[in-house]
Design a protein around this motif. Structure first.
Motif, mmCIF file in Angstrom:
data_model
loop_
_atom_site.group_PDB
_atom_site.id
_atom_site.type_symbol
_atom_site.label_atom_id
_atom_site.label_comp_id
_atom_site.label_asym_id
_atom_site.label_seq_id
_atom_site.Cartn_x
_atom_site.Cartn_y
_atom_site.Cartn_z
ATOM 1 N N SER A 135 -9.732 -1.998 -67.872
ATOM 2 C CA SER A 135 -9.241 -2.463 -69.184
ATOM 3 C C SER A 135 -8.661 -1.274 -69.962
ATOM 4 C CB SER A 135 -10.396 -3.120 -69.955
ATOM 5 O OG SER A 135 -11.256 -2.116 -70.449
ATOM 6 N N PRO A 136 -7.967 -1.545 -71.065
ATOM 7 C CA PRO A 136 -7.321 -0.444 -71.814
ATOM 8 C C PRO A 136 -8.292 0.659 -72.256
ATOM 9 C CG PRO A 136 -6.462 -2.540 -72.542
ATOM 10 C CD PRO A 136 -7.573 -2.867 -71.605
ATOM 11 N N ASP A 137 -9.574 0.321 -72.527
ATOM 12 C CA ASP A 137 -10.517 1.388 -72.918
ATOM 13 C C ASP A 137 -11.226 1.980 -71.700
ATOM 14 O OD1 ASP A 137 -12.404 -0.486 -72.205
ATOM 15 O OD2 ASP A 137 -13.378 -0.590 -74.166
ATOM 16 N N GLN A 138 -10.657 1.763 -70.503
ATOM 17 C CA GLN A 138 -11.126 2.361 -69.242
ATOM 18 C C GLN A 138 -12.444 1.774 -68.741
ATOM 19 O OE1 GLN A 138 -9.054 4.701 -67.504
ATOM 20 N NE2 GLN A 138 -7.706 3.920 -69.084
ATOM 21 N N THR A 139 -12.803 0.568 -69.220
ATOM 22 C CA THR A 139 -13.966 -0.113 -68.658
ATOM 23 C C THR A 139 -13.567 -0.677 -67.295
ATOM 24 O OG1 THR A 139 -14.641 -0.749 -70.864
ATOM 25 C CG2 THR A 139 -15.673 -1.943 -69.042
ATOM 26 N N SER A 140 -14.429 -0.462 -66.282
ATOM 27 C CA SER A 140 -14.097 -0.905 -64.925
ATOM 28 C C SER A 140 -14.881 -2.148 -64.539
ATOM 29 C CB SER A 140 -14.453 0.184 -63.913
ATOM 30 O OG SER A 140 -13.732 1.340 -64.195
ATOM 31 N N VAL A 141 -14.187 -3.109 -63.977
ATOM 32 C CA VAL A 141 -14.839 -4.272 -63.379
ATOM 33 C C VAL A 141 -14.576 -4.193 -61.885
ATOM 34 C CG1 VAL A 141 -14.894 -6.792 -63.271
ATOM 35 C CG2 VAL A 141 -14.497 -5.654 -65.462
ATOM 36 N N TRP A 142 -15.650 -4.163 -61.105
ATOM 37 C CA TRP A 142 -15.495 -4.023 -59.655
ATOM 38 C C TRP A 142 -15.707 -5.370 -58.979
ATOM 39 C CZ3 TRP A 142 -14.357 0.894 -57.749
ATOM 40 C CH2 TRP A 142 -14.535 1.963 -58.649
ATOM 41 N N LEU A 143 -14.778 -5.772 -58.158
ATOM 42 C CA LEU A 143 -14.942 -7.007 -57.391
ATOM 43 C C LEU A 143 -14.890 -6.660 -55.909
ATOM 44 C CD1 LEU A 143 -12.470 -9.365 -59.327
ATOM 45 C CD2 LEU A 143 -14.929 -9.164 -59.663
ATOM 46 N N SER A 144 -15.828 -7.246 -55.158
ATOM 47 C CA SER A 144 -15.879 -6.951 -53.736
ATOM 48 C C SER A 144 -15.273 -8.092 -52.939
ATOM 49 C CB SER A 144 -17.334 -6.740 -53.321
ATOM 50 O OG SER A 144 -17.461 -6.959 -51.948
ATOM 51 N N GLU A 145 -14.639 -7.737 -51.852
ATOM 52 C CA GLU A 145 -14.023 -8.728 -50.971
ATOM 53 C C GLU A 145 -15.066 -9.694 -50.409
ATOM 54 O OE1 GLU A 145 -10.365 -7.386 -48.282
ATOM 55 O OE2 GLU A 145 -12.299 -7.333 -47.279
ATOM 56 N N ASP A 146 -16.305 -9.219 -50.295
ATOM 57 C CA ASP A 146 -17.357 -10.059 -49.712
ATOM 58 C C ASP A 146 -17.727 -11.230 -50.616
ATOM 59 O OD1 ASP A 146 -17.387 -8.137 -47.780
ATOM 60 O OD2 ASP A 146 -19.060 -7.021 -48.702
ATOM 61 N N THR A 147 -17.545 -11.068 -51.929
ATOM 62 C CA THR A 147 -18.016 -12.119 -52.824
ATOM 63 C C THR A 147 -16.900 -12.987 -53.396
ATOM 64 O OG1 THR A 147 -18.044 -10.437 -54.544
ATOM 65 C CG2 THR A 147 -20.158 -11.016 -53.582
ATOM 66 N N ILE A 148 -15.687 -12.491 -53.378
ATOM 67 C CA ILE A 148 -14.601 -13.288 -53.950
ATOM 68 C C ILE A 148 -13.330 -13.053 -53.137
ATOM 69 C CG2 ILE A 148 -13.959 -11.508 -55.658
ATOM 70 C CD1 ILE A 148 -13.463 -13.892 -57.628
ATOM 71 N N GLU A 149 -12.587 -14.125 -52.942
ATOM 72 C CA GLU A 149 -11.351 -13.997 -52.174
ATOM 73 C C GLU A 149 -10.284 -13.359 -53.058
ATOM 74 O OE1 GLU A 149 -8.047 -16.632 -49.946
ATOM 75 O OE2 GLU A 149 -9.886 -17.666 -50.526
ATOM 76 N N LEU A 150 -9.775 -12.229 -52.620
ATOM 77 C CA LEU A 150 -8.791 -11.505 -53.419
ATOM 78 C C LEU A 150 -7.421 -11.637 -52.770
ATOM 79 C CD1 LEU A 150 -10.969 -8.281 -53.665
ATOM 80 C CD2 LEU A 150 -10.634 -9.902 -55.525
ATOM 81 N N PRO A 151 -6.434 -12.108 -53.534
ATOM 82 C CA PRO A 151 -5.110 -12.234 -52.924
ATOM 83 C C PRO A 151 -4.496 -10.858 -52.637
ATOM 84 C CG PRO A 151 -5.021 -12.824 -55.262
ATOM 85 C CD PRO A 151 -6.457 -12.518 -54.937
ATOM 86 N N GLU A 152 -3.682 -10.790 -51.608
ATOM 87 C CA GLU A 152 -2.965 -9.552 -51.236
ATOM 88 C C GLU A 152 -3.897 -8.347 -51.128
ATOM 89 O OE1 GLU A 152 -1.418 -10.923 -54.374
ATOM 90 O OE2 GLU A 152 -0.468 -12.381 -53.081
ATOM 91 N N SER A 153 -5.061 -8.571 -50.530
ATOM 92 C CA SER A 153 -5.998 -7.466 -50.411
ATOM 93 C C SER A 153 -6.543 -7.407 -48.991
ATOM 94 C CB SER A 153 -7.126 -7.672 -51.418
ATOM 95 O OG SER A 153 -8.209 -6.841 -51.122
ATOM 96 N N GLY A 154 -6.808 -6.220 -48.531
ATOM 97 C CA GLY A 154 -7.346 -6.041 -47.181
ATOM 98 C C GLY A 154 -6.734 -4.832 -46.506
ATOM 99 N N TYR A 155 -5.397 -4.803 -46.489
ATOM 100 C CA TYR A 155 -4.708 -3.635 -45.937
ATOM 101 C C TYR A 155 -3.712 -3.101 -46.963
ATOM 102 C CZ TYR A 155 -6.087 -5.323 -41.267
ATOM 103 O OH TYR A 155 -6.779 -5.747 -40.168
ATOM 104 N N VAL A 156 -3.552 -1.781 -46.964
ATOM 105 C CA VAL A 156 -2.385 -1.188 -47.620
ATOM 106 C C VAL A 156 -1.483 -0.730 -46.472
ATOM 107 C CG1 VAL A 156 -1.529 0.553 -49.209
ATOM 108 C CG2 VAL A 156 -3.769 -0.483 -49.603
ATOM 109 N N LEU A 157 -0.285 -1.265 -46.451
ATOM 110 C CA LEU A 157 0.605 -1.067 -45.303
ATOM 111 C C LEU A 157 1.400 0.226 -45.390
ATOM 112 C CD1 LEU A 157 2.263 -4.615 -45.072
ATOM 113 C CD2 LEU A 157 0.401 -3.736 -43.653
ATOM 114 N N GLU A 158 1.995 0.590 -44.275
ATOM 115 C CA GLU A 158 3.078 1.562 -44.246
ATOM 116 C C GLU A 158 4.310 0.709 -43.992
ATOM 117 O OE1 GLU A 158 4.127 4.676 -45.372
ATOM 118 O OE2 GLU A 158 2.183 5.226 -44.544
ATOM 119 N N ARG A 159 4.944 0.254 -45.089
ATOM 120 C CA ARG A 159 6.010 -0.750 -44.964
ATOM 121 C C ARG A 159 7.157 -0.293 -44.071
ATOM 122 N NH1 ARG A 159 7.231 -4.987 -48.573
ATOM 123 N NH2 ARG A 159 9.072 -5.288 -47.292
ATOM 124 N N LYS A 160 7.462 0.998 -44.099
ATOM 125 C CA LYS A 160 8.588 1.480 -43.289
ATOM 126 C C LYS A 160 8.325 1.212 -41.812
ATOM 127 C CE LYS A 160 9.546 4.984 -46.668
ATOM 128 N NZ LYS A 160 9.465 6.374 -47.065
#
Lengths: 394, 53
Positions: free
Chosen positions: A77-102
């Motif tokens: 958030s803007p005041d630097q509060t962090s909310v951590w979400l884990s892949e195990d508990t919630i389905e996150l779109p576009e998450s899992g790999y960071v690609l090397e697009r080239k």
């Protein structure tokens, strides 16, 4: 030079290459043309992709194009509060790999080639005319003008798409729906956790968000997108400010800069016409909330390839016979976009103060118990307008 | 329309051009001045401020 083909695919990004692969697998003639001299470069993308989404499309993970695996997300958030979400508990779109697009984009094109598609790089489509039973696309290959006669053209020419418009489709992006994006690939990034993707919300990126996507121990894509309806300066000014102020990036150095438009307004009205299908970014296959579009681009390409190959077999390239593509993409992709679009509208309605309040409330929730339902419950508690805007959606 | 040398040819401008006046090549942007209606949308969308009216 004159070329005859059943299907011409314009653009060898993920959507175009998958369309070419699927159609070629079904035994029809496919030509895939790409404007650039190197497929996949420069990237126009933060490179986050869903792991399961790739497997569903028959793409086996290859270490050559996976820069890093991610197992969750950190929302800041803007005041630097962090909310951590884990892949195990919630389905996150576009998450899992960071690609090397080239590398990834080239591999997708190579798969299309192995399936039998012909590929021409450094080939720019410059116009399209309709003829009996097909289209003629004029293109410049190196310094030679070529005429490509195709029964069906698949427009995979990205956010700056023109092919659909040439064919008479209402397929261009409105300014208020185009995120103006910029990103540095950086080294020396001091990430609190380099196994999660990070999203920063609020006035650091008006109308969008800033991101840090890890590509290595200290390597990350650091970027942001802004909407011109919300921002009063060019995107790069916001990014330079963000990098200076963010503790993780202030000592990092850029080794690459990427820019681009990201169409977040949802699917374009006309994705199909006589002899034409529009796929990927060109058709708005981008999650309106996250701006992520690799998975859906790939998926739209697969449907287009299948439907186009079938139409060639049928000998019927009319809009009516191609409309199966619209049905498939509406059903599998478009319907979820309405939900994401509402969520985005809600997100953009929040001030920095409201974002902070919501983040403070989320921090109190046990991370292992977070699900979409509990998220909404917490949201409604602290932000009553969430009920109005989101209550019925999830 | 003036295109600055530091343009990165991303084509965001072409994507929002309502009159299809912008052509994006690999390392070149071409604006068809006859089609251009000087609306300024392309100037606003450019991530690096490379366009000027």
């Amino acid at each position: 030079m004159d070329i005859n083909t059943d299907i011409l695919v314009v653009g060898a990004g993920p959507a175009g290459s998958l369309a070419a692969r699927e159609a070629a697998r079904r035994g029809v003639d496919v030509l895939l043309i790409e404007l650039k001299s190197e497929i996949g470069s420069p990237k126009r993308c933060a490179e986050g992709v869903s792991k399961s989404g790739l497997l569903e499309l028959g793409i086996q993970p290859d270490p050559r194009w996976i820069a890093r695996k991610s197992n969750g997300v950190r929302l800041v958030s803007p005041d630097q509060t962090s909310v951590w979400l884990s892949e195990d508990t919630i389905e996150l779109p576009e998450s899992g790999y960071v690609l090397e697009r080239k590398v990834f984009d080239k591999h997708m094109a190579m798969d299309a080639a192995r399936a039998g598609a012909k590929i021409m790089v450094r080939t720019q489509a410059t116009s399209l005319e309709r003829v009996d039973n097909g289209v003629i696309v004029t293109a410049i290959h190196m310094d030679e003008e070529i005429k490509i006669h195709a029964k069906i053209v698949i427009a995979a020419d990205g956010p700056s798409s023109r092919v659909g418009r040439w064919a008479g489709l209402d397929s261009n992006t409105k300014t208020e729906n185009m995120e103006s994006c910029i990103q540095y690939e950086m080294a020396g990034v001091n990430m609190v956790n380099n196994n999660v993707i990070q999203l920063y919300f609020g006035s650091c990126a008006p109308g969008g968000y800033a991101w840090i996507f890890p590509k290595g121990e200290d390597i990350a894509n650091v970027g942001l997108g802004v909407l011109k309806t919300h921002a009063d300066r060019p995107a790069y000014e916001y990014l330079n400010e963000f990098i200076e102020n963010c503790p993780e990036t202030k000592d990092a150095q850029a080794v690459e800069v990427n820019v681009g438009g990201d169409p977040v307004g949802g699917l374009v009205k006309e994705r199909c016409g006589d002899n034409i299908l529009v796929v990927g970014d060109a058709a708005g296959f981008v999650n309106p909330l996250t701006g992520g579009g690799i998975n859906t681009a790939l998926e739209s390409g697969v449907y287009a390839g299948i439907v186009a190959a079938q139409a060639i077999d049928d000998g019927d390239y009319s809009k009516k016979n191609l409309e199966e593509y619209v049905k498939l993409t509406d059903e599998h992709i478009g319907e979820s976009y309405d939900k994401y679009k509402k969520a985005k509208e809600y997100l953009l309605s929040l001030s920095d103060d409201e974002l902070n309040k919501i983040a403070h409330e989320f921090v109190k929730v046990d991370i292992d118990e977070i699900s979409p339902k509990t998220l909404i419950k917490v949201l409604i508690k602290v932000s009553p307008k969430a009920l109005l805007k989101l209550g019925k959606l999830f | 329309m003036i295109i600055k040398d530091y343009c990165l040819y991303c084509g965001a401008c072409a994507g929002v051009c309502q009159v299809d006046a912008i052509e994006v090549k690999e390392v070149k942007i071409v604006i068809d001045e006859e089609k251009c209606v000087n609306c300024g949308i392309c100037v606003k969308i450019c991530p690096v401020n490379a366009l000027e009216m």
